[in-house]
Design a protein around this motif. Structure first.
Motif, PDB file in Angstrom:
ATOM      1  N   ASP A  42     -29.164 -41.897 -12.806  1.00  0.00           N
ATOM      2  CA  ASP A  42     -28.326 -40.974 -13.561  1.00  0.00           C
ATOM      3  C   ASP A  42     -27.389 -41.692 -14.535  1.00  0.00           C
ATOM      4  OD1 ASP A  42     -29.530 -38.873 -12.247  1.00  0.00           O
ATOM      5  OD2 ASP A  42     -27.996 -38.801 -10.694  1.00  0.00           O
ATOM      6  N   SER A  43     -27.835 -42.799 -15.118  1.00  0.00           N
ATOM      7  CA  SER A  43     -26.969 -43.552 -16.022  1.00  0.00           C
ATOM      8  C   SER A  43     -26.995 -42.962 -17.427  1.00  0.00           C
ATOM      9  CB  SER A  43     -27.398 -45.021 -16.065  1.00  0.00           C
ATOM     10  OG  SER A  43     -28.661 -45.150 -16.658  1.00  0.00           O
ATOM     11  N   VAL A  44     -25.903 -43.155 -18.153  1.00  0.00           N
ATOM     12  CA  VAL A  44     -25.788 -42.718 -19.533  1.00  0.00           C
ATOM     13  C   VAL A  44     -25.963 -43.959 -20.408  1.00  0.00           C
ATOM     14  CG1 VAL A  44     -24.223 -41.765 -21.261  1.00  0.00           C
ATOM     15  CG2 VAL A  44     -24.253 -40.820 -18.953  1.00  0.00           C
ATOM     16  N   TYR A  45     -26.744 -43.828 -21.454  1.00  0.00           N
ATOM     17  CA  TYR A  45     -26.925 -44.921 -22.401  1.00  0.00           C
ATOM     18  C   TYR A  45     -27.056 -44.344 -23.796  1.00  0.00           C
ATOM     19  CZ  TYR A  45     -31.917 -43.748 -22.299  1.00  0.00           C
ATOM     20  OH  TYR A  45     -33.118 -43.101 -22.398  1.00  0.00           O
ATOM     21  N   CYS A  65     -30.835 -50.650 -38.161  1.00  0.00           N
ATOM     22  CA  CYS A  65     -30.778 -49.762 -39.331  1.00  0.00           C
ATOM     23  C   CYS A  65     -29.383 -49.217 -39.614  1.00  0.00           C
ATOM     24  CB  CYS A  65     -31.758 -48.605 -39.171  1.00  0.00           C
ATOM     25  SG  CYS A  65     -31.332 -47.474 -37.820  1.00  0.00           S
ATOM     26  N   GLY A  66     -28.440 -49.387 -38.698  1.00  0.00           N
ATOM     27  CA  GLY A  66     -27.078 -48.936 -38.920  1.00  0.00           C
ATOM     28  C   GLY A  66     -26.806 -47.482 -38.562  1.00  0.00           C
ATOM     29  N   MET A  67     -27.838 -46.740 -38.118  1.00  0.00           N
ATOM     30  CA  MET A  67     -27.636 -45.336 -37.738  1.00  0.00           C
ATOM     31  C   MET A  67     -26.802 -45.252 -36.461  1.00  0.00           C
ATOM     32  SD  MET A  67     -31.363 -43.587 -38.412  1.00  0.00           S
ATOM     33  CE  MET A  67     -30.841 -42.063 -37.653  1.00  0.00           C
ATOM     34  N   MET A  68     -26.088 -44.136 -36.298  1.00  0.00           N
ATOM     35  CA  MET A  68     -25.310 -43.921 -35.081  1.00  0.00           C
ATOM     36  C   MET A  68     -26.265 -43.727 -33.901  1.00  0.00           C
ATOM     37  SD  MET A  68     -22.202 -44.268 -35.876  1.00  0.00           S
ATOM     38  CE  MET A  68     -21.478 -43.792 -34.335  1.00  0.00           C
ATOM     39  N   LEU A  69     -25.913 -44.312 -32.770  1.00  0.00           N
ATOM     40  CA  LEU A  69     -26.739 -44.193 -31.576  1.00  0.00           C
ATOM     41  C   LEU A  69     -26.522 -42.826 -30.930  1.00  0.00           C
ATOM     42  CD1 LEU A  69     -26.164 -47.728 -30.061  1.00  0.00           C
ATOM     43  CD2 LEU A  69     -28.055 -46.964 -31.483  1.00  0.00           C
ATOM     44  N   GLU A  70     -27.588 -42.304 -30.311  1.00  0.00           N
ATOM     45  CA  GLU A  70     -27.544 -41.003 -29.649  1.00  0.00           C
ATOM     46  C   GLU A  70     -27.361 -41.193 -28.151  1.00  0.00           C
ATOM     47  OE1 GLU A  70     -31.243 -39.141 -30.612  1.00  0.00           O
ATOM     48  OE2 GLU A  70     -30.707 -38.895 -32.725  1.00  0.00           O
ATOM     49  N   LYS A  71     -26.582 -40.298 -27.544  1.00  0.00           N
ATOM     50  CA  LYS A  71     -26.321 -40.353 -26.109  1.00  0.00           C
ATOM     51  C   LYS A  71     -27.527 -39.815 -25.344  1.00  0.00           C
ATOM     52  CE  LYS A  71     -22.926 -38.870 -22.692  1.00  0.00           C
ATOM     53  NZ  LYS A  71     -21.664 -38.124 -22.502  1.00  0.00           N
ATOM     54  N   LYS A  72     -27.962 -40.539 -24.327  1.00  0.00           N
ATOM     55  CA  LYS A  72     -29.069 -40.132 -23.461  1.00  0.00           C
ATOM     56  C   LYS A  72     -28.642 -40.313 -22.005  1.00  0.00           C
ATOM     57  CE  LYS A  72     -32.264 -39.863 -26.763  1.00  0.00           C
ATOM     58  NZ  LYS A  72     -33.211 -38.860 -27.038  1.00  0.00           N
ATOM     59  N   THR A  73     -29.232 -39.518 -21.129  1.00  0.00           N
ATOM     60  CA  THR A  73     -28.995 -39.658 -19.702  1.00  0.00           C
ATOM     61  C   THR A  73     -30.328 -39.858 -19.017  1.00  0.00           C
ATOM     62  OG1 THR A  73     -27.113 -38.170 -19.847  1.00  0.00           O
ATOM     63  CG2 THR A  73     -27.986 -38.574 -17.657  1.00  0.00           C
ATOM     64  N   MET A  74     -30.406 -40.889 -18.203  1.00  0.00           N
ATOM     65  CA  MET A  74     -31.641 -41.170 -17.476  1.00  0.00           C
ATOM     66  C   MET A  74     -31.507 -40.585 -16.076  1.00  0.00           C
ATOM     67  SD  MET A  74     -33.565 -44.720 -16.604  1.00  0.00           S
ATOM     68  CE  MET A  74     -34.175 -44.925 -18.238  1.00  0.00           C
ATOM     69  N   LYS A  75     -32.332 -39.598 -15.794  1.00  0.00           N
ATOM     70  CA  LYS A  75     -32.338 -38.970 -14.475  1.00  0.00           C
ATOM     71  C   LYS A  75     -33.471 -39.591 -13.662  1.00  0.00           C
ATOM     72  CE  LYS A  75     -29.480 -35.420 -15.295  1.00  0.00           C
ATOM     73  NZ  LYS A  75     -28.230 -35.287 -14.657  1.00  0.00           N
ATOM     74  N   MET A  76     -33.143 -40.053 -12.487  1.00  0.00           N
ATOM     75  CA  MET A  76     -34.145 -40.648 -11.606  1.00  0.00           C
ATOM     76  C   MET A  76     -34.319 -39.730 -10.404  1.00  0.00           C
ATOM     77  SD  MET A  76     -34.890 -43.664 -12.815  1.00  0.00           S
ATOM     78  CE  MET A  76     -34.518 -45.364 -12.646  1.00  0.00           C
ATOM     79  N   THR A  77     -35.521 -39.752  -9.850  1.00  0.00           N
ATOM     80  CA  THR A  77     -35.778 -38.967  -8.637  1.00  0.00           C
ATOM     81  C   THR A  77     -35.750 -39.887  -7.439  1.00  0.00           C
ATOM     82  OG1 THR A  77     -38.110 -39.199  -9.092  1.00  0.00           O
ATOM     83  CG2 THR A  77     -37.078 -37.182  -9.823  1.00  0.00           C
ATOM     84  N   ALA A  78     -35.816 -39.300  -6.283  1.00  0.00           N
ATOM     85  CA  ALA A  78     -35.565 -40.044  -5.051  1.00  0.00           C
ATOM     86  C   ALA A  78     -36.693 -40.992  -4.637  1.00  0.00           C
ATOM     87  CB  ALA A  78     -35.278 -39.067  -3.922  1.00  0.00           C
ATOM     88  N   THR A  79     -37.935 -40.582  -4.785  1.00  0.00           N
ATOM     89  CA  THR A  79     -39.015 -41.414  -4.264  1.00  0.00           C
ATOM     90  C   THR A  79     -39.582 -42.340  -5.331  1.00  0.00           C
ATOM     91  OG1 THR A  79     -40.744 -39.842  -4.795  1.00  0.00           O
ATOM     92  CG2 THR A  79     -39.670 -39.573  -2.669  1.00  0.00           C
ATOM     93  N   LYS A  80     -40.201 -43.418  -4.872  1.00  0.00           N
ATOM     94  CA  LYS A  80     -40.785 -44.387  -5.804  1.00  0.00           C
ATOM     95  C   LYS A  80     -41.910 -43.763  -6.620  1.00  0.00           C
ATOM     96  CE  LYS A  80     -39.684 -48.658  -3.424  1.00  0.00           C
ATOM     97  NZ  LYS A  80     -40.198 -49.880  -2.840  1.00  0.00           N
ATOM     98  N   THR A  81     -42.715 -42.916  -6.008  1.00  0.00           N
ATOM     99  CA  THR A  81     -43.812 -42.275  -6.730  1.00  0.00           C
ATOM    100  C   THR A  81     -43.268 -41.401  -7.846  1.00  0.00           C
ATOM    101  OG1 THR A  81     -45.052 -42.208  -4.654  1.00  0.00           O
ATOM    102  CG2 THR A  81     -45.871 -40.850  -6.463  1.00  0.00           C
ATOM    103  N   GLU A  82     -42.245 -40.622  -7.545  1.00  0.00           N
ATOM    104  CA  GLU A  82     -41.646 -39.763  -8.556  1.00  0.00           C
ATOM    105  C   GLU A  82     -40.973 -40.590  -9.647  1.00  0.00           C
ATOM    106  OE1 GLU A  82     -39.120 -37.318  -6.221  1.00  0.00           O
ATOM    107  OE2 GLU A  82     -40.694 -35.880  -5.753  1.00  0.00           O
TER     108      GLU A  82
END
Length: 117
Positions: A42-45, A65-82
């Protein structure tokens, strides 16, 4: 005598241009290496819409390129397969340093990115 001077000047110009180009390429690679963020659950980058391989842990501008970076959130699930299904990465077969979270074209050579397994 004029031919020697012209040839020497031309050789110096070409050599200087090549050294400058290599220096800029190395500088960009060094910047990208220092801004890579270990993305946790659940990290924000922040990433560039044109250069998805550029990721930072805080807002700013893309070093390419100098463009402003966009905020993203990485959602992870509980199991390794997921996790494997949730996080797909794509790379260029010619440029393994190019990594993206979605399919597309390599910004360096234009080839299709392939799924990294």
């Amino acid at each position: 005598m004029k031919k020697k001077i012209i040839m020497t000047t031309l050789a110096l110009i070409i050599g200087g241009t090549m050294a400058f180009a290599q220096s800029n390429t190395k500088e960009i690679k060094d910047q990208l290496a220092t801004i890579k963020v270990e993305q946790q659950k659940d990290s924000v980058y922040y990433t560039c819409s044109k250069h998805p391989e550029v990721t930072m842990d805080k807002p700013g501008s893309c070093p390419k390129c100098g463009m402003m970076l966009e905020k993203k959130t990485m959602k992870m699930t509980a199991t390794k397969t997921e996790k494997k299904e949730a996080i797909k990465t794509y790379t260029c077969s010619m440029h393994p340093d190019v990594i993206s979270d979605k399919p597309g074209k390599c910004p360096k050579c234009g080839m299709d990115l392939i799924e990294k397994k």
